[in-house]
Motif scaffolding. Structure first.
Motif, PDB file in Angstrom:
ATOM      1  N   THR A 122      12.138   3.390   3.264  1.00 20.40           N
ATOM      2  CA  THR A 122      10.949   3.291   4.118  1.00 20.40           C
ATOM      3  C   THR A 122      10.076   4.537   3.980  1.00 20.40           C
ATOM      4  O   THR A 122       8.855   4.453   4.083  1.00 20.40           O
ATOM      5  CB  THR A 122      11.316   3.065   5.593  1.00 20.40           C
ATOM      6  N   ARG A 123      10.696   5.674   3.722  1.00 17.20           N
ATOM      7  CA  ARG A 123       9.922   6.899   3.497  1.00 17.20           C
ATOM      8  C   ARG A 123       9.072   6.758   2.232  1.00 17.20           C
ATOM      9  O   ARG A 123       7.896   7.110   2.212  1.00 17.20           O
ATOM     10  CB  ARG A 123      10.856   8.103   3.393  1.00 17.20           C
ATOM     11  N   ARG A 124       9.682   6.234   1.177  1.00 16.39           N
ATOM     12  CA  ARG A 124       8.952   6.043  -0.088  1.00 16.39           C
ATOM     13  C   ARG A 124       7.810   5.037   0.102  1.00 16.39           C
ATOM     14  O   ARG A 124       6.697   5.244  -0.393  1.00 16.39           O
ATOM     15  CB  ARG A 124       9.920   5.561  -1.174  1.00 16.39           C
ATOM     16  N   VAL A 125       8.063   3.971   0.836  1.00 18.01           N
ATOM     17  CA  VAL A 125       7.020   2.968   1.071  1.00 18.01           C
ATOM     18  C   VAL A 125       5.877   3.572   1.895  1.00 18.01           C
ATOM     19  O   VAL A 125       4.700   3.305   1.630  1.00 18.01           O
ATOM     20  CB  VAL A 125       7.598   1.714   1.772  1.00 18.01           C
ATOM     21  N   THR A 126       6.193   4.411   2.850  1.00 19.90           N
ATOM     22  CA  THR A 126       5.160   5.096   3.631  1.00 19.90           C
ATOM     23  C   THR A 126       4.298   5.963   2.720  1.00 19.90           C
ATOM     24  O   THR A 126       3.067   6.000   2.857  1.00 19.90           O
ATOM     25  CB  THR A 126       5.796   5.943   4.753  1.00 19.90           C
ATOM     26  N   GLN A 127       4.922   6.640   1.760  1.00 20.97           N
ATOM     27  CA  GLN A 127       4.167   7.453   0.806  1.00 20.97           C
ATOM     28  C   GLN A 127       3.235   6.595  -0.047  1.00 20.97           C
ATOM     29  O   GLN A 127       2.082   6.968  -0.306  1.00 20.97           O
ATOM     30  CB  GLN A 127       5.131   8.242  -0.092  1.00 20.97           C
ATOM     31  N   VAL A 128       3.728   5.441  -0.467  1.00 21.95           N
ATOM     32  CA  VAL A 128       2.899   4.532  -1.269  1.00 21.95           C
ATOM     33  C   VAL A 128       1.685   4.070  -0.458  1.00 21.95           C
ATOM     34  O   VAL A 128       0.557   4.040  -0.971  1.00 21.95           O
ATOM     35  CB  VAL A 128       3.732   3.322  -1.762  1.00 21.95           C
TER      36      VAL A 128
END
Length: 195
Positions: A122-128
């Motif tokens: 979810t952290r990576r998706v937030t960055q995207v």
């Protein structure tokens, strides 16, 4: 409860149609009348949700409406999509610094006990999404400042929504594969513990 649902649906429809409404009103109405629509959207947003995002959107809409009213020009109205992307970038970006991330909060609504791997995902998706909001806001600003009214309307009223939908659909497909891997690892670990 039905009033909130109706308000939410009306707000979503107005937000989606906003660029087209602005385009259709160019040269036909005074920009001040659309400033009133922005204030109405802000009030409906606050009636539907009193979150930080709702207050931020309402404040941005109010500021743009005031600038439109005082300056009697179209530019503040055309900057509304820029403000929306900027606010979403700020909300998602701040959540990366002061967690939990925006996407993790959304994910926990349906699954309160997220595994560690899912939190990292979810952290990576937030960055995207942060990259998307930065890109979208930049293009929206460019179309407001330098493009024709038709190009501004096409990008902000159609292309931006298509790109958002493609990103959401792509993330959904990646999440399904990711979820399958996590489930397989959990199943293998459970078999190993019992074996």
């Amino acid at each position: 409860m039905p009033k909130i649902r109706f308000g939410g649906v009306m707000l979503a429809l107005l937000t989606l149609a906003y660029p087209l409404v602005v385009y259709l009103c160019l040269g036909r109405l005074e920009p001040r009348w659309l400033a009133v629509m922005l204030v109405a959207m802000a009030l409906v947003r606050l009636g539907v949700a009193r979150s930080t995002a709702a207050w931020g959107m309402a404040a941005a809409a109010g500021l743009l409406a005031l600038l439109t009213w005082l300056g009697h020009g179209w530019m503040p109205l055309k900057l509304y999509p820029v403000g929306v992307s900027g606010l979403m970038l700020a909300l998602f970006g701040v959540s990366l610094i002061h967690g939990p991330t925006a996407v993790e909060r959304i994910a926990r609504l349906s699954e309160p006990n997220l595994p560690h791997q899912a939190v990292a995902y979810t952290r990576r998706v937030t960055q995207v999404w942060c990259v998307f909001f930065l890109f979208n806001g930049s293009v929206a600003l460019g179309t407001a400042l330098w493009a024709s009214d038709e190009v501004w309307t096409l990008y902000n009223g159609l292309v931006a929504y298509v790109l958002m939908g493609l990103l959401g659909a792509g993330e959904w497909l990646v999440r399904r594969r990711f979820r399958g891997r996590i489930d397989a690892l959990a199943h293998a670990a459970a078999r190993g513990a019992h074996g």
